[in-house]
Design a protein around this motif. Structure first.
Motif, short mmCIF file in Angstrom:
data_model
loop_
_atom_site.label_atom_id
_atom_site.label_comp_id
_atom_site.label_asym_id
_atom_site.label_seq_id
_atom_site.Cartn_x
_atom_site.Cartn_y
_atom_site.Cartn_z
N ILE A 1 0.84 -1.20 0.00
CA ILE A 1 0.00 0.00 0.00
C ILE A 1 0.87 1.25 0.00
CG2 ILE A 1 -1.57 1.35 1.45
CD1 ILE A 1 -2.83 -1.40 2.26
N GLN A 2 1.95 1.19 0.80
CA GLN A 2 2.85 2.35 0.85
C GLN A 2 3.49 2.59 -0.51
OE1 GLN A 2 5.91 2.03 3.78
NE2 GLN A 2 6.62 4.11 3.49
N TYR A 3 3.93 1.49 -1.16
CA TYR A 3 4.54 1.62 -2.49
C TYR A 3 3.54 2.21 -3.49
CZ TYR A 3 6.10 0.15 -7.11
OH TYR A 3 6.42 0.13 -8.43
N LEU A 4 2.31 1.69 -3.45
CA LEU A 4 1.29 2.19 -4.38
C LEU A 4 0.95 3.65 -4.11
CD1 LEU A 4 -1.00 -0.95 -4.55
CD2 LEU A 4 0.38 -0.02 -6.39
N GLN A 5 0.95 3.99 -2.83
CA GLN A 5 0.66 5.39 -2.50
C GLN A 5 1.75 6.31 -3.04
OE1 GLN A 5 0.15 5.09 1.74
NE2 GLN A 5 -2.07 5.21 1.61
N GLU A 6 3.01 5.85 -2.93
CA GLU A 6 4.12 6.65 -3.47
C GLU A 6 4.01 6.76 -4.98
OE1 GLU A 6 7.30 5.41 0.03
OE2 GLU A 6 7.56 4.67 -2.01
N LEU A 7 3.67 5.61 -5.60
CA LEU A 7 3.51 5.60 -7.07
C LEU A 7 2.39 6.54 -7.49
CD1 LEU A 7 4.66 4.07 -9.55
CD2 LEU A 7 2.75 2.50 -9.34
N LEU A 8 1.32 6.48 -6.75
CA LEU A 8 0.19 7.35 -7.03
C LEU A 8 0.62 8.82 -6.94
CD1 LEU A 8 -2.90 7.51 -7.52
CD2 LEU A 8 -3.17 7.63 -5.05
N THR B 1 3.66 9.99 -7.30
CA THR B 1 4.54 10.28 -8.43
C THR B 1 3.73 10.53 -9.70
OG1 THR B 1 6.12 8.77 -7.45
CG2 THR B 1 6.57 9.45 -9.69
N ASN B 2 2.75 9.66 -9.92
CA ASN B 2 1.90 9.80 -11.11
C ASN B 2 1.11 11.11 -11.06
OD1 ASN B 2 2.76 7.49 -12.27
ND2 ASN B 2 1.10 6.22 -11.49
N ASN B 3 0.63 11.42 -9.88
CA ASN B 3 -0.12 12.67 -9.75
C ASN B 3 0.76 13.86 -10.08
OD1 ASN B 3 -2.55 11.57 -9.06
ND2 ASN B 3 -2.19 11.62 -6.86
N ASN B 4 2.03 13.80 -9.61
CA ASN B 4 2.95 14.89 -9.93
C ASN B 4 3.19 14.97 -11.43
OD1 ASN B 4 3.19 15.48 -7.25
ND2 ASN B 4 5.08 14.32 -6.95
N ALA B 5 3.38 13.78 -12.06
CA ALA B 5 3.62 13.74 -13.50
C ALA B 5 2.41 14.29 -14.26
CB ALA B 5 3.93 12.31 -13.95
#
Ligand code: CA
Length: 437
Positions: free
Chosen positions: A131-138, A140-144
């Motif tokens: 969940i933590q990894y996905l949250q970080e990915l999310l 990052t994607n949001n920033n992109a």
């Protein structure tokens, strides 16, 4: 201690008491030993023999008493020990299990449950990590996405303004630039042409003079702005940029060159134009220039060198390294090679070594798609291969030209008024006599 022993001991103690009292008052001797004393009762009418009796049995009585006393002490010790042990057991095991056999299944079940709990705990920890990894990915994607939206907004703003740069494409078309000129075009620029076997038209730069000669440009080097280290597909399709005023670098593409050069029985002339860093211009013309289809690896052929002060570098050059230098560096009949398609005559890969695409032999005396070097001479101690823009008959292989062009015109138009004239058998210029790799 047994009851019999207790009574005997009591009687014996009473007797001793009486004897002691008697002895204190009466010292038995032969004179008085027969004096009656009531205190001895019916069992001992006199004190006579009492002392003897006492002395006779005192030792045994003392020993028995000592033994009894030891036993009593032992028993007392045992009792104390047993009490202490019982107390300890009570303290340590207040409630002993009724039966281990009865509790075994519960223990097993308890262990299973604990194992399940541990497993679930591990699963939860793992899932939390995911969940933590996905949250970080999310994030990052949001920033992109945010950046892209900002970029989109910028582009939308730009698109609201009218286009400032326009490229003018001429209306006339034809099979090649001469055909375009024949139809009346008198202005150099970008034209669509459609060779006989071409499936669709494509854009070329046509150099058209006032006399109506139309040159079709195949290649342009001007300033090193385009990297010519490209793969087979890129050389096939073409790369770089076409411009209406001929100010950009490009390779038209082997497929298009093939379609143009082989579309008619009328031979084409290839003109190579070179400009050195002193702005001196030279040319070399080749008769019946043709490039074969891809099935023959875009093989280069021409019938002969017509003329040109640049010299016939396509025919190879004797660098002085080996008697076969000239043969090994000639280009007529060579297939095209790129770093990812080695069709040369060398055990190595010429195109890969030199970072270009060209009709490599072993490897070259002419090399117009080489690396762009500013200033001309480019030899350096770290440089192993002659990979510049080379025309060995004009300058040595360690001199890289400033500008080049390759262009086609039907042979029938060569020499028509307005064209540059060329001397047959121009002298070959080249001071470097080393053989090629
Ligand atoms: Ca090879």
């Amino acid at each position: 201690m047994s009851q019999t022993h207790s009574r005997a001991l009591l009687a014996f103690q009473s007797l001793l008491l009486l004897v002691s009292a008697c002895l204190a008052q009466y010292i038995p001797n032969r004179d008085n030993c027969c004096i009656l004393d009531e205190r001895f009762g019916e069992f001992c009418p006199t004190t006579c023999g009492i002392a003897d009796f006492f002395h006779k049995y005192q030792t045994d009585a003392d020993r028995d008493l000592t033994i009894l006393e030891n036993k009593i002490n032992q028993i007392t010790n045992f009792t104390n020990g047993a009490s202490y042990l019982i107390q300890q057991l009570k303290t340590t095991h207040p409630q002993m299990p009724a039966s281990q056999q009865m509790t075994a299944p519960f223990i097993t079940k308890f262990k299973d449950i604990m194992e399940d709990v541990r497993r679930y705990e591990n699963t939860i920890i793992e899932q939390e990590s995911n969940i933590q990894y996905l949250q970080e990915l999310l994030q990052t994607n949001n920033n992109a996405i945010l950046k892209l939206r900002q970029k989109t907004a910028q582009l939308e703003l730009q698109c609201q303004e009218p286009c400032k740069e326009t490229v003018q494409i001429q209306e006339l078309t034809g099979k090649d630039c001469q055909d375009v000129a024949n139809k009346g075009a008198r202005k150099s620029g970008l034209y669509f042409i459609k060779p006989v076997k071409a499936k669709q038209q494509f854009l070329v730069f046509c150099e058209i003079d006032s006399a109506g000669n139309g040159w079709t440009l195949l290649q342009r080097r001007l300033d090193g702005s385009v990297d010519f280290k490209k793969n087979w597909i890129q050389y096939k399709e073409g790369f770089g940029y076409l411009s209406p005023d001929d100010t950009t670098e490009y390779w038209l593409g082997n497929e298009k060159i093939h379609l143009i050069s082989t579309q008619s029985t009328i031979p084409y002339v290839l003109r190579v134009e070179l400009e050195d860093w002193s702005n001196r211009k030279s040319t070399a013309d080749y008769h019946t220039f043709r490039v074969a289809p891809e099935t023959d690896k875009f093989r280069l052929t021409y019938s002969y060198f017509i003329s040109g002060d640049a010299g016939d570098a396509f025919d190879g050059y004797d660098f002085g390294d080996d008697p076969s230098d000239k043969f090994r560096t000639s280009h007529n009949g060579m297939q095209f090679s790129t770093y990812d398609q080695d069709n040369d005559k060398f055990e190595g890969n010429c195109a890969k070594q030199d970072g270009s695409g060209w009709w490599m032999n072993r490897c070259h005396a002419a090399h117009l798609n080489g690396k762009y070097y500013t200033g001309g001479d480019y030899k350096s101690p770290s440089l192993v291969y002659d990979n510049g823009i080379i025309w060995a008959t004009l300058r040595n292989r360690w001199y890289s030209f400033k500008t080049t062009a390759m262009k086609l015109i039907p042979f029938s138009r060569l020499g028509v008024t307005g064209q540059q004239t060329h001397m047959e058998g121009s002298k070959k210029v080249g001071s470097d006599r080393r053989g090629d790799f």
